[in-house]
Scaffold this active site. Structure first.
Site, short mmCIF file in Angstrom:
data_model
loop_
_atom_site.label_atom_id
_atom_site.label_comp_id
_atom_site.label_asym_id
_atom_site.label_seq_id
_atom_site.Cartn_x
_atom_site.Cartn_y
_atom_site.Cartn_z
N ARG A 1 1.68 -11.66 5.06
CA ARG A 1 2.32 -11.74 4.61
C ARG A 1 3.23 -12.03 6.34
O ARG A 1 4.97 -11.67 6.14
CB ARG A 1 3.21 -11.52 3.62
CG ARG A 1 2.61 -11.78 2.24
CD ARG A 1 2.66 -11.01 0.75
NE ARG A 1 4.41 -11.27 0.25
CZ ARG A 1 4.41 -10.80 -0.56
NH1 ARG A 1 3.97 -10.14 -1.13
NH2 ARG A 1 5.94 -11.50 -0.68
N PRO B 1 0.98 -1.76 -0.12
CA PRO B 1 -0.10 0.18 0.31
C PRO B 1 0.70 1.24 0.28
O PRO B 1 1.75 1.37 0.50
CB PRO B 1 -0.78 -0.58 1.92
CG PRO B 1 0.44 -0.97 2.24
CD PRO B 1 0.61 -2.33 0.91
N GLU B 2 0.25 2.53 -1.04
CA GLU B 2 1.15 3.32 -0.60
C GLU B 2 0.73 4.76 -0.27
O GLU B 2 -0.65 4.39 0.18
CB GLU B 2 1.25 3.83 -1.79
CG GLU B 2 1.72 2.91 -2.80
CD GLU B 2 2.96 3.16 -4.09
OE1 GLU B 2 3.43 4.63 -4.01
OE2 GLU B 2 3.30 3.16 -4.85
N LYS C 1 3.65 6.37 5.18
CA LYS C 1 3.01 4.79 4.97
C LYS C 1 2.77 4.60 6.34
O LYS C 1 2.35 3.62 6.90
CB LYS C 1 3.43 4.19 4.60
CG LYS C 1 3.81 4.67 3.00
CD LYS C 1 4.87 3.12 2.01
CE LYS C 1 5.45 4.36 0.62
NZ LYS C 1 5.96 3.29 0.24
N ARG D 1 22.52 14.91 -3.50
CA ARG D 1 22.27 13.78 -4.17
C ARG D 1 22.80 12.97 -5.16
O ARG D 1 22.87 13.58 -6.44
CB ARG D 1 21.39 12.49 -3.32
CG ARG D 1 20.99 13.19 -2.01
CD ARG D 1 21.50 12.29 -0.85
NE ARG D 1 21.15 12.88 0.72
CZ ARG D 1 20.54 12.37 1.51
NH1 ARG D 1 20.33 10.47 1.22
NH2 ARG D 1 20.46 12.91 2.35
#
Ligand SMILES: [Zn+2]
Length: 290
Positions: A112, A2-3, A61, A168
């Site tokens: 899971r 899920p995002e 999340k 970065r």
């Protein structure tokens, strides 16, 4: 997995089904669902029991439920975590059940077991603003404190995020998925945003301009808002959410999962490449490494 939009719909479900309720009893059927909890399953149950849930808050999340004890119940759904309002005893993969004083029990289901529930102390936010969506309190669980504000957070300091990403040297997709720089963007929204901005996922983050980032992040925000609207309309009152592996919202996507179909911009077939244990979807014509 899920995002942000899926987790936001879970949060909204928890506002309805848990906020204001007192947790009278907690049954832990599988302690592996508590791997982020610092104590035992028995301690988890006793720290929750008798307490009332005062809010449901989300950053990225992570969802947390502040309690009248001063601590919070923290949930990270991992790959397959769900909250279900259960009226029967035959839910598959039910790991934890909370018996509530004035409404049906709420079950945490996780096939899971990559997700976890935990009870954690609340600590102040670094910038002094509200910690997440769902509460005005500038407090968040200690185990969420390293997570950056998410892409839909009104207190997001976008200029600062862009400035950090531009230092970065990693691939831009690595930077976009780094929840400590900007949270809430997962594989789907990263691929969509990169396609919209015409940027290849392997482009070094420090080679992109401020304008590139503005397009990238605003596109990720746009697709997530569309998904939220779709999710908000398909909500089933019996389930706090339905975000199993096939449970993504019906959003029209240009790149993610579109391998072999024509790019909506140039007509070249969208490609799918294996990348860091997942996949990247992109147009080989309009997204090139610069
Ligand atoms: Zn194209």
């Amino acid at each position: 997995m899920p995002e942000l939009p899926e987790v936001e719909v879970v949060r909204r479900g928890l506002v309805t089904h848990l906020v204001g309720a007192r947790i009278d009893d907690v049954q832990v059927f599988d302690p592996r669902a508590l791997k982020r909890h610092p104590g035992s399953a028995a301690a988890f149950a006793s720290e929750l029991s008798g307490h009332t849930v005062t809010a449901a808050v989300r950053r990225g999340k992570f969802v947390w439920l502040p309690l009248d004890s001063g601590d919070a119940l923290v949930a990270h759904l991992g790959m397959s975590g769900q909250f279900r309002v259960s009226r029967d005893d035959s839910l598959r993969h039910e790991r934890v059940r909370m018996v509530l004083n004035d409404r049906p029990p709420l079950s945490y289901v996780d096939q899971r077991l990559f997700g976890s529930l935990a009870i954690d102390h609340l600590v102040p936010t670094r910038d002094g603003f509200a910690a997440g969506l769902g509460s005005d309190a500038a407090l968040l669980p200690r185990q969420v404190a390293h997570i950056a504000r998410d892409a839909l957070d009104p207190h997001l300091d976008l200029d600062a995020v862009i400035a950090r990403m531009r230092t970065r040297t990693v691939a831009i997709k690595v930077a976009l998925l780094n929840q400590e720089l900007l949270s809430g963007i997962g594989n789907i929204y990263a691929d969509e945003a990169l396609w919209a901005a015409g940027i290849h996922y392997l482009t070094p983050a420090n080679r992109l301009t401020v304008e590139d980032y503005q397009v990238l992040i605003s596109e990720a925000q746009r697709v997530m808002r569309v998904a939220l609207t779709a999710g908000g309309t398909s909500f089933d009152s019996l389930y706090v959410n339905v975000n199993g592996e096939s449970g993504y919202f019906d959003v029209s996507l240009s790149a993610y999962g579109q391998q072999g179909t024509p790019c909506p911009r140039c007509g070249a077939p969208i490609e799918r490449a294996k990348w860091q244990n997942r996949s990247s979807h992109f147009c080989p014509q309009c997204q090139r490494v610069s």
